[in-house]
Design a protein around this motif. Structure first.
Motif, PDB file in Angstrom:
ATOM      1  N   THR A  49       0.842  -1.193   0.000  1.00 22.85           N
ATOM      2  CA  THR A  49       0.000   0.000   0.000  1.00 22.85           C
ATOM      3  C   THR A  49       0.878   1.244   0.000  1.00 22.85           C
ATOM      4  OG1 THR A  49      -0.115  -0.045   2.421  1.00 22.85           O
ATOM      5  CG2 THR A  49      -1.924  -1.087   1.228  1.00 22.85           C
ATOM      6  N   ARG A  50       0.389   2.279  -0.654  1.00 22.23           N
ATOM      7  CA  ARG A  50       1.076   3.564  -0.664  1.00 22.23           C
ATOM      8  C   ARG A  50       0.027   4.657  -0.515  1.00 22.23           C
ATOM      9  NH1 ARG A  50       5.231   1.253  -0.160  1.00 22.23           N
ATOM     10  NH2 ARG A  50       6.941   1.063  -1.611  1.00 22.23           N
ATOM     11  N   GLY A  51       0.364   5.628   0.300  1.00 19.32           N
ATOM     12  CA  GLY A  51      -0.446   6.828   0.375  1.00 19.32           C
ATOM     13  C   GLY A  51       0.072   7.815  -0.644  1.00 19.32           C
ATOM     14  N   ILE A  52      -0.846   8.460  -1.336  1.00 21.04           N
ATOM     15  CA  ILE A  52      -0.481   9.524  -2.265  1.00 21.04           C
ATOM     16  C   ILE A  52      -0.597  10.834  -1.480  1.00 21.04           C
ATOM     17  CG2 ILE A  52      -1.077  10.725  -4.404  1.00 21.04           C
ATOM     18  CD1 ILE A  52      -2.393   8.052  -5.338  1.00 21.04           C
ATOM     19  N   TYR A  53       0.483  11.567  -1.443  1.00 22.17           N
ATOM     20  CA  TYR A  53       0.519  12.849  -0.741  1.00 22.17           C
ATOM     21  C   TYR A  53       0.711  13.974  -1.749  1.00 22.17           C
ATOM     22  CZ  TYR A  53       0.861  10.824   3.932  1.00 22.17           C
ATOM     23  OH  TYR A  53       0.591  10.173   5.119  1.00 22.17           O
ATOM     24  N   CYS A  54       0.028  15.071  -1.513  1.00 24.59           N
ATOM     25  CA  CYS A  54       0.222  16.280  -2.305  1.00 24.59           C
ATOM     26  C   CYS A  54       0.554  17.414  -1.346  1.00 24.59           C
ATOM     27  CB  CYS A  54      -1.031  16.608  -3.112  1.00 24.59           C
ATOM     28  SG  CYS A  54      -0.839  18.106  -4.089  1.00 24.59           S
ATOM     29  N   ASP A  55       1.698  17.999  -1.551  1.00 26.33           N
ATOM     30  CA  ASP A  55       2.165  19.085  -0.685  1.00 26.33           C
ATOM     31  C   ASP A  55       2.099  18.690   0.787  1.00 26.33           C
ATOM     32  OD1 ASP A  55       2.597  20.624  -2.971  1.00 26.33           O
ATOM     33  OD2 ASP A  55       0.576  21.467  -2.917  1.00 26.33           O
TER      34      ASP A  55
END
Length: 157
Positions: A49-55
Motif C-alpha cells: 500500500t502507498r499513500g499519495i501525498y500532495c504538498d
C-alpha cells in the motif's frame, strides 16, 4: 495544480487518513474502499500500500501486488484513487508516474497489469495515456490492461 506529489508507506500513524477517504456516489462502483484494501494488505504478504501525498497532505491511495497471479515479476495494480476533493489537479498523473517508476525499478519486473471496470472510460483513457493496453477481462469482469516496462513511455509530470 499539484506542486509536490509523493508516495509514502501506509503506517499505523497515517492509515486512518486513507481509510476515511471515500469516492462520490457515481464513482463508488469502480473501486473497493481504501479500508478494505488496507485490510487485504495485512493478510496478503505480496500486497503493498502507498499513500499519495500532495504538498505533504494525504490525497489518494494505491495498492499493488508484487507477485500478481502468483507469477514472479508480474506486478498488479489493484487500487488507484485520488480523493474526490483532490481530483482534477494533476495529482493522479504525477502519482501514476511515480508508481510506474517504482515498479519499473524492480529488478524482476517483466510486466505490469492494472484492473478497472470496463465501463470506466475516464480510467481507460488515463491508463492508456501511460501506455497500458487492454488485454482481456478477468474472472471478476474487470478489464486487464498491461504495460511492458521496457516500453514505458517517458511521462511529462
Amino acid at each position: 495544480m499539484a506542486t509536490s506529489v509523493t508516495l509514502q508507506d501506509i503506517t499505523v500513524d497515517n492509515f486512518e487518513s486513507f481509510m476515511d477517504m471515500e469516492l462520490p456516489e457515481h464513482q463508488r462502483d469502480y473501486l473497493d474502499s481504501n479500508a478494505y484494501s488496507i485490510a487485504q494488505s495485512r493478510f496478503y504478504d505480496d500486497f503493498v500500500t502507498r499513500g499519495i501525498y500532495c504538498d505533504g497532505e494525504p490525497a489518494g491511495f494505491l495498492l499493488y501486488d508484487v507477485r500478481a497471479e502468483d507469477v514472479d515479476g508480474l506486478y498488479g495494480i489493484y487500487r488507484f484513487m485520488v480523493d474526490f476533493p483532490q481530483q482534477g489537479k494533476g495529482i493522479g498523473r504525477k502519482a501514476m508516474a511515480l508508481l510506474l517508476d517504482e515498479l519499473h525499478s524492480k529488478p524482476d519486473v517483466h510486466r505490469i497489469i492494472i484492473y478497472y471496470k470496463p465501463g470506466n472510460a475516464v480510467a481507460q483513457a488515463f491508463y492508456r495515456s501511460f501506455g497500458f493496453r487492454e488485454c482481456g477481462i478477468d474472472d471478476n469482469g474487470e478489464m486487464i490492461a498491461e504495460i511492458i516496462p521496457s516500453r514505458l513511455p517517458d511521462q511529462q509530470v
